[in-house]
Scaffold this motif. Sequence first.
Motif, mmCIF file in Angstrom:
data_model
loop_
_atom_site.group_PDB
_atom_site.id
_atom_site.type_symbol
_atom_site.label_atom_id
_atom_site.label_comp_id
_atom_site.label_asym_id
_atom_site.label_seq_id
_atom_site.Cartn_x
_atom_site.Cartn_y
_atom_site.Cartn_z
ATOM 1 N N ASP A 91 0.868 7.924 2.803
ATOM 2 C CA ASP A 91 -0.032 9.124 2.676
ATOM 3 C C ASP A 91 0.448 10.150 1.466
ATOM 4 O O ASP A 91 -0.389 10.930 0.909
ATOM 5 C CB ASP A 91 0.097 10.032 3.865
ATOM 6 N N HIS A 147 0.813 -1.143 0.192
ATOM 7 C CA HIS A 147 0.021 -0.163 0.100
ATOM 8 C C HIS A 147 0.843 1.190 0.117
ATOM 9 O O HIS A 147 1.899 1.382 0.705
ATOM 10 C CB HIS A 147 -0.765 -0.126 1.237
ATOM 11 N N GLN A 172 -7.177 -0.051 10.047
ATOM 12 C CA GLN A 172 -6.256 0.426 9.158
ATOM 13 C C GLN A 172 -6.618 1.961 8.833
ATOM 14 O O GLN A 172 -7.801 2.119 9.206
ATOM 15 C CB GLN A 172 -6.212 -0.169 7.750
ATOM 16 N N GLN A 173 -5.665 2.712 8.144
ATOM 17 C CA GLN A 173 -6.399 3.959 7.814
ATOM 18 C C GLN A 173 -7.470 3.844 6.654
ATOM 19 O O GLN A 173 -7.545 2.980 5.955
ATOM 20 C CB GLN A 173 -5.019 4.686 7.304
ATOM 21 N N THR A 174 -8.122 5.062 6.731
ATOM 22 C CA THR A 174 -9.285 5.060 5.627
ATOM 23 C C THR A 174 -9.082 5.038 4.416
ATOM 24 O O THR A 174 -8.173 6.049 3.721
ATOM 25 C CB THR A 174 -10.325 6.021 6.089
ATOM 26 N N SER A 175 -8.642 3.974 3.535
ATOM 27 C CA SER A 175 -8.284 3.736 2.101
ATOM 28 C C SER A 175 -8.554 2.519 1.539
ATOM 29 O O SER A 175 -8.582 1.506 2.442
ATOM 30 C CB SER A 175 -6.573 3.769 2.050
ATOM 31 N N ASP A 176 -8.680 2.398 0.156
ATOM 32 C CA ASP A 176 -9.069 0.922 -0.294
ATOM 33 C C ASP A 176 -8.038 1.014 -1.422
ATOM 34 O O ASP A 176 -8.566 0.412 -2.560
ATOM 35 C CB ASP A 176 -10.506 0.952 -1.145
ATOM 36 N N GLU A 190 -1.658 -0.348 8.485
ATOM 37 C CA GLU A 190 -2.582 -1.376 9.053
ATOM 38 C C GLU A 190 -2.158 -2.056 10.179
ATOM 39 O O GLU A 190 -0.826 -2.430 10.034
ATOM 40 C CB GLU A 190 -3.364 -1.926 7.915
ATOM 41 N N SER A 232 -6.239 10.239 -1.719
ATOM 42 C CA SER A 232 -6.730 9.391 -0.724
ATOM 43 C C SER A 232 -5.555 9.424 0.427
ATOM 44 O O SER A 232 -4.419 9.767 0.193
ATOM 45 C CB SER A 232 -6.535 7.685 -1.165
ATOM 46 N N ALA A 276 2.749 1.416 5.595
ATOM 47 C CA ALA A 276 2.692 1.562 4.247
ATOM 48 C C ALA A 276 3.827 1.247 3.664
ATOM 49 O O ALA A 276 5.116 1.903 4.404
ATOM 50 C CB ALA A 276 2.208 3.119 3.970
ATOM 51 N N LYS A 329 -2.234 3.955 3.390
ATOM 52 C CA LYS A 329 -2.820 2.760 4.178
ATOM 53 C C LYS A 329 -1.685 1.993 5.163
ATOM 54 O O LYS A 329 -1.084 1.208 4.355
ATOM 55 C CB LYS A 329 -3.541 1.825 3.011
ATOM 56 N N THR A 333 -4.818 -0.481 -3.035
ATOM 57 C CA THR A 333 -4.080 -1.615 -3.044
ATOM 58 C C THR A 333 -3.202 -1.759 -4.297
ATOM 59 O O THR A 333 -3.923 -1.767 -5.477
ATOM 60 C CB THR A 333 -4.758 -2.791 -2.615
#
Length: 323
Positions: free
Chosen positions: A107, A104, A191-195, A121, A116, A175, A119, A197
């Motif tokens: 930031d 991932h 996890q951080q708010t993220s999708d 996690e 975004s 990350a 990520k 991958t």
Amino acid sequence: MNKLYPIKFKPITQYRIWGGNKLNQAVSDDLKIENLGEIWSISGVEGNISEVENGFLKGQNLNELISTYQEKLVGKKVWEKFGNEFPLLIKFIDAAQPLSVQVHPNDEQAKRLHNSFGKSEMWYIMDAEKDAELIIGFQDGVEKLDYEKHLKSETLEEILGRVSVTKGDAVYIPAGRVHAIGAGIVLAEIQQTSDVTYRIYDYNRIDKDGNKRELHTDLALEAIDFSPIENVKTKYNSTENQFETLIDSPFFKTQIFTGDQEISMTENNEMRIYICTEGSAKFQTQNGGTKLKMYETLLIPAEVDSYKIIPERNATLIEVRVP
């Protein structure tokens, strides 16, 4: 305006090619699906916004709650930092087959390329079959040139780092760290708010439409951190009937509680999230009680300044805060 209370959200079920059927025990019949790989318990991800399941706010979604209640819901510090964006995504995962090997972005990369969060996690292992393992990073000494060579020759599996896991293990994945969940593992993920991958390798697996899943080779290469990893699994104390630090990261702070004795929580002033990984517990406030069972998650708004946690069966709870 009515005072806030402990909030449960309707689970969001997610089909995954590698998913199993263990999580179906945790959802109502209308949410049961084949290959149920993930339950998203609290989500602010666009297209998968959590909806309140209990109390007078039932039917409202998480974004509406944040917009209306602001720091009363998430706390002053989180509101000032994140505004209307919910900073965490809470999941349960059932891997009947191995997940793809992936990474991932951080930031900076995620903001630049996807608008975004990054990520980072963590995983808490709720159940693991004999010989179950995770892929975390690479074997000692592997550098970028080694990775590129093995990627080109399709021998990536030869250089991946592997670690056996059992119930109760905790792993932090910042990350940039290559990782994958192996077969036979059920876990809770914070996890951080993220999708976002980047898939590196998928065992040449074919999806339900007969296609190989997309790989993100170039994006992954930018994201991967090849630094050696000293301790894959996080060591933590486990003292019955009190909270102990689990994983402390820049994005979330987690504690773990295991026991059967009542515990009082006071002077809250910040949002707290509780994830039940075993047993059950009742959360009692002045306005009533809310039960939390295995595979369920509860959000305690910052406005709720005191409450009791009453284990009804020997419970294991993970408490999550945003630093």
